[in-house]
Write a protein that holds these residues in place. Structure first.
Motif, PDB file in Angstrom:
ATOM      1  N   GLY A  73      54.474  37.771  11.672  1.00  0.00           N
ATOM      2  CA  GLY A  73      53.997  38.746  12.659  1.00  0.00           C
ATOM      3  C   GLY A  73      54.973  38.927  13.788  1.00  0.00           C
ATOM      4  N   SER A  74      54.928  37.980  14.748  1.00  0.00           N
ATOM      5  CA  SER A  74      55.727  38.181  15.954  1.00  0.00           C
ATOM      6  C   SER A  74      57.225  38.190  15.679  1.00  0.00           C
ATOM      7  CB  SER A  74      55.375  37.137  17.007  1.00  0.00           C
ATOM      8  OG  SER A  74      55.130  35.894  16.428  1.00  0.00           O
ATOM      9  N   ASP A  82      51.642  31.465   6.152  1.00  0.00           N
ATOM     10  CA  ASP A  82      51.323  32.375   7.258  1.00  0.00           C
ATOM     11  C   ASP A  82      51.241  31.591   8.560  1.00  0.00           C
ATOM     12  OD1 ASP A  82      50.323  34.243   9.005  1.00  0.00           O
ATOM     13  OD2 ASP A  82      48.366  34.417   8.068  1.00  0.00           O
ATOM     14  N   GLY A  83      52.057  32.013   9.518  1.00  0.00           N
ATOM     15  CA  GLY A  83      51.985  31.427  10.846  1.00  0.00           C
ATOM     16  C   GLY A  83      53.297  30.799  11.276  1.00  0.00           C
ATOM     17  N   GLY A  84      53.883  31.360  12.316  1.00  0.00           N
ATOM     18  CA  GLY A  84      55.121  30.791  12.867  1.00  0.00           C
ATOM     19  C   GLY A  84      56.339  30.972  11.986  1.00  0.00           C
ATOM     20  N   ASP A  99      44.553  40.996   8.929  1.00  0.00           N
ATOM     21  CA  ASP A  99      43.587  39.941   9.217  1.00  0.00           C
ATOM     22  C   ASP A  99      42.263  40.551   9.658  1.00  0.00           C
ATOM     23  OD1 ASP A  99      44.683  37.074   9.273  1.00  0.00           O
ATOM     24  OD2 ASP A  99      46.289  38.254  10.161  1.00  0.00           O
ATOM     25  N   SER A 102      52.586  40.895   9.383  1.00  0.00           N
ATOM     26  CA  SER A 102      51.187  40.774   9.809  1.00  0.00           C
ATOM     27  C   SER A 102      50.893  41.847  10.856  1.00  0.00           C
ATOM     28  CB  SER A 102      50.937  39.386  10.399  1.00  0.00           C
ATOM     29  OG  SER A 102      49.639  39.339  10.934  1.00  0.00           O
ATOM     30  N   ARG A 146      39.475  32.518   4.025  1.00  0.00           N
ATOM     31  CA  ARG A 146      39.902  31.215   4.513  1.00  0.00           C
ATOM     32  C   ARG A 146      38.879  30.165   4.145  1.00  0.00           C
ATOM     33  NH1 ARG A 146      43.786  32.292   9.336  1.00  0.00           N
ATOM     34  NH2 ARG A 146      43.875  34.508   9.209  1.00  0.00           N
ATOM     35  N   PRO A 199      44.491  29.324  12.217  1.00  0.00           N
ATOM     36  CA  PRO A 199      44.260  30.770  12.267  1.00  0.00           C
ATOM     37  C   PRO A 199      43.631  31.202  13.586  1.00  0.00           C
ATOM     38  CG  PRO A 199      42.726  29.696  10.752  1.00  0.00           C
ATOM     39  CD  PRO A 199      43.735  28.674  11.152  1.00  0.00           C
ATOM     40  N   GLY A 200      43.957  32.382  14.017  1.00  0.00           N
ATOM     41  CA  GLY A 200      43.362  32.883  15.257  1.00  0.00           C
ATOM     42  C   GLY A 200      44.219  33.936  15.917  1.00  0.00           C
ATOM     43  N   PHE A 201      45.498  33.623  16.074  1.00  0.00           N
ATOM     44  CA  PHE A 201      46.349  34.613  16.727  1.00  0.00           C
ATOM     45  C   PHE A 201      47.813  34.355  16.386  1.00  0.00           C
ATOM     46  CE2 PHE A 201      44.842  31.326  19.594  1.00  0.00           C
ATOM     47  CZ  PHE A 201      46.006  30.706  19.993  1.00  0.00           C
ATOM     48  N   GLY A 202      48.624  35.354  16.625  1.00  0.00           N
ATOM     49  CA  GLY A 202      50.039  35.250  16.290  1.00  0.00           C
ATOM     50  C   GLY A 202      50.832  34.521  17.367  1.00  0.00           C
ATOM     51  N   GLY A 203      52.085  34.251  17.064  1.00  0.00           N
ATOM     52  CA  GLY A 203      52.985  33.684  18.062  1.00  0.00           C
ATOM     53  C   GLY A 203      52.891  32.179  18.215  1.00  0.00           C
TER      54      GLY A 203
HETATM   55  O1  LIG Z   1      46.949  34.759  10.450  1.00  0.00           O
HETATM   56  C1  LIG Z   1      47.390  35.052  11.501  1.00  0.00           C
HETATM   57  C2  LIG Z   1      46.664  34.676  12.729  1.00  0.00           C
HETATM   58  O2  LIG Z   1      45.500  34.006  12.373  1.00  0.00           O
HETATM   59  C3  LIG Z   1      48.656  35.842  11.608  1.00  0.00           C
HETATM   60  O3  LIG Z   1      48.833  36.592  10.424  1.00  0.00           O
HETATM   61  C4  LIG Z   1      49.807  34.920  11.801  1.00  0.00           C
HETATM   62  O4  LIG Z   1      49.581  34.069  12.859  1.00  0.00           O
HETATM   63  C5  LIG Z   1      51.116  35.676  11.923  1.00  0.00           C
HETATM   64  O5  LIG Z   1      51.609  35.665  13.193  1.00  0.00           O
HETATM   65  P1  LIG Z   1      52.964  34.928  13.612  1.00  0.00           P
HETATM   66  O6  LIG Z   1      53.977  35.239  12.562  1.00  0.00           O
HETATM   67  O7  LIG Z   1      53.265  35.534  14.938  1.00  0.00           O
HETATM   68  O8  LIG Z   1      52.647  33.470  13.675  1.00  0.00           O
END
Ligand SMILES: O=C(CO)[C@H](O)[C@H](O)COP(=O)(O)O
Length: 302
Positions: A221-222, A199-201, A37, A10, A106, A169-173
Motif C-alpha cells: 500500500g504505502s 500483506d503489510g509493510g 480491504d 492495496s 481473515r 490487520p487494520g491500517f497501512g503504513g
Molecule cells: O491489509 C491491510 C491493512 O489491514 C493493508 O492492505 C496493508 O496494511 C497494506 O498497507 P502497507 O503496505 O502500507 O502496509
C-alpha cells in the motif's frame, strides 16, 4: 527458491477522492491485481472503520469500488476482514457480475465464540464462493499458527490462496514483521503450487525477503502509493528488489475538474481562493436578471 511475485497495490492507501483514476494508474503501471480491504472493525485492529463497523465498510469503501466496474473484473481481489462473510458473497457477485475475484477472509482465532459460526461452516462457504465464479482464499493474522490453515488447503474443496499477514490487520503504513516470513517458508515447502500472498509493510527493503521465502503475491500500500514515482509493478520486471521506476503519469488524471497539488497537467478549472472578497462562485452562471424591487422589512399591521 526464486519466484516472480505478482503485485497487488492495496487501494486502502490510495487517494479515496480519486479512486477510479488511482485504480487506472496502478493498472497502467502494470499491477497484476488490485487489493480491496473490507473491514468491519471486529477482526482487524481498531481503526476508523471500527467506529462505524459494518456500515462504514458497506456504505463507503465497498460501494465506492463500484466506480471500478468499467475495469476488467479479473483484476479485483476482495479481502474481507469481517466476522460474517457469507452475506458479502452475493453482494460482491451482484455488484461485479461475472467477476473472477478472489475472496479472502481473515482467520480470527482470537474472537472465539463470535467467529465459531463461520469457522465451522467454512467448507460450505468455499463452495458458495466457487459457485459464484470467484476464487476463495484465507488470511492468517500474525497470531494465528500456520498449522491452522492446513485443513483448508488440504481438503476436497480447498482454498486457492493463503495470505500471510505481515502486520496486524487494520491500517497501512505499519512495520513489516520479519518473523512472519517463516510461515511463508513452511507453507511453500509443504504446498509448492499454492498461491501464497503477504500483506503489510512490504516495500523495496522487504519484498525480497518475502519473495525468496516463497511468497508469489505481494500486497503493498504505502510503499506504492506513497512513492513519488511508484515502482514498476510488472511481474517481469520484479525479479529482484532493484526495481525499475515508472515514468510519472502522463496526461491529466481523472478528477472533477479541480487540480491537485502535484498534477503535471493542471485541470481545466483553476482552484479559486474562496476566502477572497473578489472570489467568484465555482459554479459559473450568467448574470441574474432580476428587476429591482422595493421591499418592506418588518411586521406591519393589517
Ligand atoms: O491489509 C491491510 C491493512 O489491514 C493493508 O492492505 C496493508 O496494511 C497494506 O498497507 P502497507 O503496505 O502500507 O502496509
Amino acid at each position: 527458491m526464486g519466484v516472480t511475485p505478482k503485485i497487488a497495490p492495496s487501494m486502502l492507501s490510495s487517494d479515496f477522492a480519486n479512486l477510479a483514476s488511482e485504480a487506472k494508474r496502478m493498472l497502467d503501471f502494470g499491477a497484476d491485481w488490485l487489493h480491496m480491504d473490507i473491514m468491519d472493525g471486529y477482526v482487524s485492529l481498531l481503526s476508523w472503520t471500527s467506529l462505524l463497523k459494518d456500515f462504514a465498510s458497506l456504505s463507503f469503501y465497498f460501494f465506492s469500488t463500484s466506480c471500478f466496474s468499467h475495469f476488467h473484473s479479473r483484476c479485483f481481489r476482495f479481502y474481507f476482514s469481517c466476522l460474517s462473510i457469507q452475506r458479502w458473497v452475493l453482494i460482491v457477485f451482484f455488484v461485479f457480475v461475472l467477476l473472477t475475484a478472489i475472496l479472502l477472509w481473515r482467520h480470527a482465532t482470537n474472537l472465539q465464540d463470535t467467529v465459531l459460526p463461520f469457522a465451522e461452516n467454512w467448507q460450505e462457504l468455499i463452495q458458495k464462493i466457487k459457485s459464484k465464479a470467484m476464487r476463495p482464499g484465507v488470511a492468517l493474522k500474525p497470531g494465528t499458527p500456520i498449522e491452522e490453515v492446513y485443513p483448508l488447503v488440504y481438503s476436497e474443496n480447498p482454498v486457492e490462496m493463503v495470505l500471510v499477514m505481515t502486520v496486524e490487520p487494520g491500517f497501512g503504513g505499519q512495520k513489516f514483521m520479519p518473523e512472519m516470513v517463516d510461515k511463508v517458508r513452511v507453507l511453500r515447502k509443504k504446498y509448492p503450487a499454492l498461491d501464497i500472498e503477504v500483506d503489510g509493510g512490504l516495500g523495496p527493503s522487504t519484498i525480497e525477503m518475502a519473495a525468496s521465502a516463497g511468497a508469489n503475491c505481494i500486497v503493498a500500500g504505502s510503499s506504492i502509493f506513497g512513492a513519488a514515482e511508484p515502482e514498476s509493478t510488472k511481474s517481469s520486471e520484479r525479479i529482484n528488489p532493484s526495481l525499475p521506476s515508472f515514468p510519472p503519469p502522463t496526461g491529466a488524471p481523472f478528477n472533477f475538474g479541480f487540480s491537485k497539488v502535484n498534477d503535471v497537467v493542471p485541470a481545466p478549472v483553476p482552484i479559486l481562493a474562496f476566502n477572497n472578497l473578489g472570489a467568484t462562485s465555482i459554479f459559473p452562471h450568467p448574470p441574474l436578471e432580476v428587476p429591482p424591487h422595493g421591499f418592506t422589512f418588518g411586521a406591519g399591521q393589517t
